[in-house]
Design a protein around this motif. Structure first.
Motif, mmCIF file in Angstrom:
data_model
loop_
_atom_site.group_PDB
_atom_site.id
_atom_site.type_symbol
_atom_site.label_atom_id
_atom_site.label_comp_id
_atom_site.label_asym_id
_atom_site.label_seq_id
_atom_site.Cartn_x
_atom_site.Cartn_y
_atom_site.Cartn_z
ATOM 1 N N PRO A 58 0.710 -1.172 0.133
ATOM 2 C CA PRO A 58 -0.003 0.194 0.068
ATOM 3 C C PRO A 58 0.649 1.300 0.158
ATOM 4 O O PRO A 58 0.844 2.401 0.305
ATOM 5 C CB PRO A 58 -0.633 -0.231 1.219
ATOM 6 C CG PRO A 58 -0.539 -2.093 1.472
ATOM 7 C CD PRO A 58 0.698 -1.850 1.515
ATOM 8 N N LYS A 59 2.325 1.093 0.934
ATOM 9 C CA LYS A 59 3.089 2.506 0.407
ATOM 10 C C LYS A 59 3.548 2.924 -0.898
ATOM 11 O O LYS A 59 4.187 3.789 -1.790
ATOM 12 C CB LYS A 59 3.838 1.925 1.846
ATOM 13 C CG LYS A 59 3.910 2.044 3.108
ATOM 14 C CD LYS A 59 4.375 2.334 4.337
ATOM 15 C CE LYS A 59 4.032 1.950 5.638
ATOM 16 N NZ LYS A 59 5.266 1.695 6.858
ATOM 17 N N ASN A 60 3.869 1.661 -1.527
ATOM 18 C CA ASN A 60 3.845 1.546 -3.533
ATOM 19 C C ASN A 60 3.149 1.084 -4.150
ATOM 20 O O ASN A 60 4.045 -0.386 -4.442
ATOM 21 C CB ASN A 60 5.313 1.426 -3.065
ATOM 22 C CG ASN A 60 6.382 1.382 -4.480
ATOM 23 O OD1 ASN A 60 6.093 2.219 -5.417
ATOM 24 N ND2 ASN A 60 7.721 0.907 -4.156
ATOM 25 N N PRO A 61 2.084 1.613 -4.134
ATOM 26 C CA PRO A 61 0.900 0.966 -5.267
ATOM 27 C C PRO A 61 1.159 0.213 -6.451
ATOM 28 O O PRO A 61 1.059 -0.143 -7.371
ATOM 29 C CB PRO A 61 -0.274 1.392 -5.273
ATOM 30 C CG PRO A 61 -0.165 3.123 -4.462
ATOM 31 C CD PRO A 61 1.588 2.814 -3.752
ATOM 32 N N GLY A 62 3.006 1.308 -7.206
ATOM 33 C CA GLY A 62 3.027 1.138 -8.545
ATOM 34 C C GLY A 62 4.110 0.533 -8.632
ATOM 35 O O GLY A 62 4.913 0.020 -9.704
ATOM 36 N N GLU A 63 4.445 -0.709 -7.858
ATOM 37 C CA GLU A 63 4.736 -1.374 -7.971
ATOM 38 C C GLU A 63 4.627 -2.970 -7.629
ATOM 39 O O GLU A 63 3.847 -2.951 -5.961
ATOM 40 C CB GLU A 63 6.785 -1.595 -7.344
ATOM 41 C CG GLU A 63 7.715 -2.480 -6.940
ATOM 42 C CD GLU A 63 8.757 -2.689 -6.219
ATOM 43 O OE1 GLU A 63 9.634 -2.250 -6.860
ATOM 44 O OE2 GLU A 63 8.713 -1.895 -4.448
ATOM 45 N N ARG A 64 4.144 -4.283 -8.077
ATOM 46 C CA ARG A 64 3.797 -5.391 -6.916
ATOM 47 C C ARG A 64 5.149 -6.724 -6.877
ATOM 48 O O ARG A 64 5.990 -6.291 -8.381
ATOM 49 C CB ARG A 64 2.374 -5.879 -7.815
ATOM 50 C CG ARG A 64 2.611 -5.964 -9.239
ATOM 51 C CD ARG A 64 0.950 -6.489 -9.813
ATOM 52 N NE ARG A 64 1.007 -7.230 -11.164
ATOM 53 C CZ ARG A 64 0.171 -7.302 -12.043
ATOM 54 N NH1 ARG A 64 -1.228 -6.480 -10.821
ATOM 55 N NH2 ARG A 64 0.393 -7.661 -13.194
ATOM 56 N N VAL A 65 4.791 -8.033 -6.079
ATOM 57 C CA VAL A 65 5.176 -8.794 -6.160
ATOM 58 C C VAL A 65 4.792 -9.834 -6.641
ATOM 59 O O VAL A 65 3.940 -10.411 -5.733
ATOM 60 C CB VAL A 65 6.436 -8.450 -5.715
ATOM 61 C CG1 VAL A 65 7.430 -7.632 -5.671
ATOM 62 C CG2 VAL A 65 6.229 -8.530 -4.470
#
Length: 154
Positions: free
Chosen positions: A86-93
């Protein structure tokens, strides 16, 4: 005395000596039963699943914040769905863990991760740092060792 009588006597002595040693060994073993430690709970066969139970539980615990896509305890595979912090929604793993042995060993664990970043509304594959995968492996192995230690100490 002839040579055969001496040989027969020597053979009898050896047999009697062996019987005495065997009897003493059985007596010592019987006395020691009270002091024997409990079965090693980390042994491969102490599990109802196809892989090491400590590694399995530690992996589920370590990945508990991510949605699970697939779990196969007999095959030892756990696959997560994409997770965006949620702190970095432009990245997913996305993580795939394979447990390939029934023993609690470092080489029984294989972790693979995929990473994507959002660019212009589309998810684009991005490299995953090797240190990230190594850190996740270390976390899982540490948790598995802790679970084993807790089970043995009661």
């Amino acid at each position: 005395m002839t040579m055969t009588v001496k040989t027969a006597q020597s053979t009898r002595k050896l047999i009697l000596r062996g019987l005495m040693i065997g009897t003493m060994a059985l007596a010592v073993t019987a006395c020691g039963k009270k002091e024997r430690p409990r079965a090693d709970l980390a042994a491969s066969q102490v599990t109802t699943i196809g892989v090491n139970a400590y590694l399995w539980r530690a992996t589920l615990d370590a990945l508990s914040f991510m949605p699970l896509l697939q779990t196969d305890s007999n095959g030892g595979v756990i696959v997560t769905d994409w997770y965006a912090n949620p702190k970095n929604p432009g990245e997913r793993v996305k993580v795939t863990v394979s447990i390939v042995d029934q023993d609690l060993r470092a080489d029984a664990l294989r972790v693979a991760a995929s990473r994507q970043v959002s660019q212009n509304g589309q998810w684009i594959d991005a490299p995953v740092q090797a240190a990230t995968v190594q850190k996740l492996e270390d976390i899982i192995l540490s948790k598995a060792r802790d679970l084993r230690r807790a089970a043995i100490t009661g």
